[in-house]
Each structure stands twice: as C-alpha cells, then as structure tokens.
Write a protein that holds these residues in place. Structure first.
Motif, short mmCIF file in Angstrom:
data_model
loop_
_atom_site.label_atom_id
_atom_site.label_comp_id
_atom_site.label_asym_id
_atom_site.label_seq_id
_atom_site.Cartn_x
_atom_site.Cartn_y
_atom_site.Cartn_z
N GLN A 325 0.83 -1.20 0.00
CA GLN A 325 0.00 0.00 0.00
C GLN A 325 0.87 1.26 0.00
O GLN A 325 0.58 2.23 -0.71
CB GLN A 325 -0.92 -0.01 1.24
CG GLN A 325 -2.02 1.04 1.19
CD GLN A 325 -3.00 0.85 2.34
OE1 GLN A 325 -2.61 0.47 3.44
NE2 GLN A 325 -4.26 1.12 2.09
N ILE A 326 1.97 1.22 0.79
CA ILE A 326 2.93 2.33 0.84
C ILE A 326 4.33 1.72 0.79
O ILE A 326 4.64 0.77 1.53
CB ILE A 326 2.77 3.16 2.13
CG1 ILE A 326 1.33 3.69 2.27
CG2 ILE A 326 3.76 4.33 2.14
CD1 ILE A 326 1.05 4.35 3.61
N HIS A 327 5.17 2.30 -0.06
CA HIS A 327 6.56 1.81 -0.18
C HIS A 327 7.52 2.98 0.02
O HIS A 327 7.40 4.01 -0.65
CB HIS A 327 6.79 1.18 -1.55
CG HIS A 327 8.24 0.82 -1.80
ND1 HIS A 327 8.89 -0.18 -1.10
CD2 HIS A 327 9.16 1.34 -2.66
CE1 HIS A 327 10.14 -0.26 -1.52
NE2 HIS A 327 10.33 0.66 -2.46
N LEU A 328 8.45 2.84 0.96
CA LEU A 328 9.49 3.83 1.20
C LEU A 328 10.81 3.27 0.67
O LEU A 328 11.22 2.16 1.05
CB LEU A 328 9.64 4.14 2.69
CG LEU A 328 8.55 5.01 3.34
CD1 LEU A 328 7.29 4.20 3.58
CD2 LEU A 328 9.04 5.61 4.65
N ASP A 329 11.46 4.01 -0.22
CA ASP A 329 12.69 3.55 -0.85
C ASP A 329 13.85 4.47 -0.47
O ASP A 329 13.95 5.61 -0.96
CB ASP A 329 12.51 3.53 -2.38
CG ASP A 329 13.73 2.97 -3.10
OD1 ASP A 329 14.59 2.35 -2.44
OD2 ASP A 329 13.83 3.19 -4.32
N GLN A 330 14.71 3.99 0.44
CA GLN A 330 15.91 4.72 0.87
C GLN A 330 15.55 6.16 1.28
O GLN A 330 16.18 7.13 0.86
CB GLN A 330 16.96 4.74 -0.24
CG GLN A 330 17.59 3.39 -0.51
CD GLN A 330 18.37 2.88 0.72
OE1 GLN A 330 19.17 3.61 1.31
NE2 GLN A 330 18.12 1.62 1.09
N VAL A 331 14.54 6.30 2.12
CA VAL A 331 14.05 7.61 2.54
C VAL A 331 14.90 8.14 3.70
O VAL A 331 15.12 7.43 4.69
CB VAL A 331 12.56 7.53 2.96
CG1 VAL A 331 12.13 8.81 3.64
CG2 VAL A 331 11.70 7.26 1.74
N SER A 332 15.36 9.38 3.55
CA SER A 332 16.11 10.06 4.61
C SER A 332 15.54 11.45 4.82
O SER A 332 14.94 12.04 3.90
CB SER A 332 17.60 10.17 4.23
OG SER A 332 18.18 8.90 4.08
#
Length: 546
Positions: A325-332
């Motif tokens: 539903q939600i994907h975080l990719d290398q979030v800083s």
C-alpha cells in the motif's frame, strides 16, 4: 514596508473607506472650529448674528457627535483590517512547512504577527487623518487668513522630517528586538524540555541564571525602543508648540497692533492651529509605531518568504502496480541546521491492513517517519510511493486541537454530516452522556469562551473526527498517553471496531499498545533495527477470515 503595503492592496476597500471617512472628518473639524470661533465672537464681542446662540450651540453639539462617530469609524476600519491581515498571516504560517525550530515559529505566529497589527490599526488610519485634516485646514485658511496658511505650510514639513529620522532608528531597533525574542523563545523551550535532565545533573541553577540574563537583555532592548519613543515625543511636542506659537503671534499682532483682521478670524486661526499641528504630530507618534511594525514584519516575512523559495520537487509518487500500500525507498530526512539524519535510509513496505507499532527510544525518528508517510514533511532523499491516487490518510495526535466552535463542527470539521452519523462516532468514543448533559447538545460551543473539556474528552473529540473520516491509513501518536484506564480502554475498543481491517501505524511506548499491534518495527538513530513481520502475516490472515 513593501510586504505590509501588499496587504493594503489585497484589502483595498478598507483604505478607500478610510480616505472617505477622513475627508468627511476633515470637513467636520474645520466646520467645528469655525463654529466655536463664531460662538466666542458672539459671546465676547456681542457681534450680531442671523442665527441665535442656542441654535449655534445645538449645531456645535451635533458636529462634535459626528466627529466622534467618524473618528470611531476610522479606528474601527483599522482594527478590522489588522484582524484580517493577522488571520491571513497566521494561516500562512501554520500551513507552511517552515525550517525554523518550533519555539521560533511559535514566537513568530504569536508575538511577531501581533507586532504587525499596529501598522494597520494605528498608523494607517492616522496617515489618512494626517493628510486630510491639515490639507483641508490649509485650504480653509487660504480663504480665511492667508498669512496663517503660509506659516503652517513653512513649519509643517519639519515634523515629518524629524519623525522619519527617528522612525528609521526605531525600525532597526524593533527588528533587533523581535529577532532576539524568537531566538530567546527557542532557547527557553529547549531548557523547559530538558528541565528533568538539568535537575538530574544539578544544572538547574545555571539554567536559571542563563534565562535571567537573556530576559534582562531582552528588557534592555525593549527599553531602547521606549527611550527613542519618549525622545521622539518630546521633540514633536516642541516643534508643534513652536508652530502654534508663531500662528498665535501673527494673529495677535494682526488683531491688536495692525488691526487688519477681526476677532473671529484671529480666533479661527488660533483654534485651527493646534488641530493642524496635532494631526501631523499624532502621525509622527503613529509613524514610530509603524516602524516598530516594520521590524516585526521583517521577522515574519523572513520565515514566510524562505518557505516560498523551497524546491517544489515532490518525492511522492503513485504506482498502481505495486503490491504494498505504501513503499518507502531509501528515505532520509534531516532537519535544517542539523548534521544528524532524523531518518536515515529507511526502506519499508507497508501492506494494506498492517497494524504496525513503531517502537524505540526518544529521538529515534518515529514521529519524523510517520510525518513523512503522512506527507507532513518531504524526504530529503529517497521516495515514498502509494499504490493508489488520493489514498486517504489520517492522524490522532498526542495534543488534539480544539476549534472555538460547536462540538458538531469540531467533529465534522465544518462539513455537512447527518446527526445520526455524528452521534454514532460520539457513542463509540464514550461521549454520549456528556453531550446529552449539555444544554445545546452537539451545538454547544467548546474551546476558549465555551464549554471547557478535559484532556481525555478533547482526545476523544479528535478520535471521533478520525472515526467519522474513516481514513485508509491512520497514524496514532501514542494514543493512550496521559489518559486514565477507562478512556484508554474506550480508545482501544474504538480502534479495533473501526480500523480492524485498515492500515494502522502506532507510535508506541506502552506495552498495551505494542501488544495490540501485529507488526513491530524497532527504530534507533533514524534507522530500522528490526522489523518483526512474521506475526503480521498470521494475524492479518486471521482478521481477513473473521
């Protein structure tokens, strides 16, 4: 000044009305003083008049009442304009994503924006009065006594030149004062938040001394502005008295020595002179206030304009083909003026129906991560992807905001919702008895000036908003903090009933909250240390079967 005048153009009807009111006021001032001179001429010289003294006094009374009404109307227009500008600025300040620490932002939203108000409330109405009244007086004196008009025109410019010089100095001092106040506010907030730590390390006395020194410094900066104001007022009084004295001298010589004017003309000149100089002098004092507002405006627009220049490139996208539903990719994410990352390279999949407990020590990045998911903050690096357009997001914070409005409006957020739906969520959060005990029920006003609610009741009002909105993904920031056991149980029951099959992210410290989750993510120093997904899959399948 450019930023302040921008709002004059935005609410142009107010300046136009001020100009009209002040033009009428100037005419009334001239007529009033000519009438007073006429009364004195009749009473002291027994001059003949076609109108009785009683009738003239009645006219004078009506003129005085009209003058008071026009003065009040002019001030009221300024007050209304100041209110609209302050409301607009506060909305901008609250909704924007500023870089400043929260203490500085609160100081700007409260003190600095209030500091702008005198420009519109006092200075602007006085500008129109100071232009209209002297202008109409000089025009009238050109027909009544030209010499007096010439003296006024020669001496009047000295007053604005003088107060401009003092006003510029005041503006700089006021900006310095407001800037120091915003910084002091943040330092005081930091000390207050770390008070327990300071006591544990026996540093509270040093912190107290620091606060005393900084508050004393702020007092000194304030006194510098007041000193400039007193000196400015003294010199303005001196110049005004000098101008009035010259007019009185010329009128007295013309009446007594040269006999080229009559008593009524001399009386008009002497009575109108104080009106003329006081109008300009009052502008000088208002100008000093206006320059203080300029100093406050510099601080406010420094914050608002910086935000408007931010990079508008979004780090959010929609991918309807992704499973999560939600994907975080290398979030800083890192806060301005800090080196350490609050969130450091987080990669995370949140599936539909997950009940996640974000756990970890204070400062681990839990709240910041939830704000990135809710799009309250934008990642410094990385990208957040949703599996559908307009995914409905919600949040229940630790410190609910209650509007100064009715219970119905607080629950529905000013939308049209049937009473049956409102009462259903009210019942779910256990406020039915409270609502029924109030004289106006759902229409009872709460907040400042209305019915006061306890902390637990306010939290349940905010929860009822979330239940009514039914978001697909909801973040609960430690929902049970500071609540009694009964209120905590009500909230937990409501969450289970309304969000059992929806995605829930809970920032948790209590064991009872952690146990209610089916997936536990442990964070430390902005990173995900562990992600217990095994229990998530089993418990989610169990809910789906149920």
């Amino acid at each position: 000044m450019k930023n302040l005048t921008r709002y004059i153009q935005k609410y142009i009807s107010y300046p136009i009305l001020m100009a009209i009111v002040c033009a009428m006021l100037a005419i009334v001032v001239v007529v009033q003083n000519v009438t007073i001179a006429k009364v004195l001429d009749i009473m002291l010289t027994k001059a003949h008049s076609s109108i009785s003294l009683t009738a003239i006094l009645g006219i004078l009374l009506a003129i005085l009442i009209l003058r008071a009404v026009l003065n009040m109307s002019n001030q009221l227009l300024g007050t209304q304009l100041a209110y609209k500008v302050k409301t607009n600025l506060r909305k901008r300040a609250v909704t924007q994503n500023a870089d400043q620490p929260i203490g500085e932002q609160m100081s700007v939203i409260t003190e600095s924006i209030d500091g702008i108000a005198p420009f519109y409330q006092d200075y602007l109405p006085q500008v129109f009065k100071a232009v209209m009244i002297p202008l109409f007086i000089i025009i009238a004196m050109c027909f009544i006594h030209l010499n007096t008009a010439l003296i006024m025109m020669v001496t009047a410019p000295f007053i604005p030149v003088f107060y401009i010089l003092f006003g510029l100095k005041t503006r700089d001092e006021s900006k310095d004062q407001m800037t120091y106040l915003t910084q002091f506010s943040q330092r005081f907030l930091n000390l207050a938040q770390g008070l327990i730590t300071l006591k544990l390390f026996n540093r509270s006395k040093q912190a107290e001394a620091t606060i005393y020194q900084e508050s004393t410094k702020f007092r000194d900066k304030t006194m510098k502005i007041l000193r400039s104001a007193f000196l400015s007022g003294l010199m303005l009084e001196f110049i005004s008295l000098l101008g009035i004295g010259l007019v009185a001298l010329e009128a007295g010589l013309g009446l007594v020595l040269f006999h080229n004017i009559n008593f009524q003309t001399a009386a008009i000149a002497i009575i109108l002179a104080p009106e003329f100089y006081n109008s300009i002098k009052d502008l000088g004092q208002a100008f000093h206030t206006g320059k203080q507002s300029e100093g406050a405006a510099d601080v406010v627009f420094d914050m608002l304009d910086v935000d408007s220049n931010h990079d508008e490139t979004t780090r959010y996208s929609v991918d309807t083909s992704q499973a999560a539903q939600i994907h975080l990719d290398q979030v800083s994410y890192h806060y301005p003026n800090t080196e350490r990352l609050a969130v450091d390279g987080v990669t995370l999949d949140i599936d539909k129906g997950d009940h996640i407990a974000l756990v970890g020590p204070s400062g681990a990045g839990k709240t910041t991560l939830s704000q990135l998911i809710l799009q309250i903050r934008q990642p410094s690096k990385g990208i957040v992807t949703f599996n559908k357009e307009d995914l409905k997001l919600g949040v229940l914070s630790q410190q609910p905001y209650i509007f100064n409005a009715s219970i119905r409006e607080n629950v529905t957020m000013f939308k049209e919702v049937p009473d049956a739906e409102v009462m259903k969520v009210i019942e779910a959060v256990g406020l039915t008895d409270k609502i029924k005990s109030l004289p106006d029920g759902l229409d009872t006003a709460i907040g400042e000036g209305g019915e006061m609610l306890s902390g637990g009741q306010m939290r349940r009002i905010e929860l009822s908003r979330v239940l009514l909105d039914r978001p697909e993904v909801v973040v609960f920031d430690e929902p049970a903090t500071g609540l009694d056991v009964w209120t905590e149980r009500i909230i937990q029951t409501a969450l289970k009933e309304y969000f059992d099959t929806r995605t829930v992210i809970m920032i948790a410290h209590r064991q009872s909250t952690i146990r209610a989750a089916d997936r536990r993510i442990y964070m430390k120093q902005g990173r995900i240390e562990t992600d217990d997904q095994d229990i998530s899959i089993g418990m989610r399948k169990g809910r789906e079967k149920a």
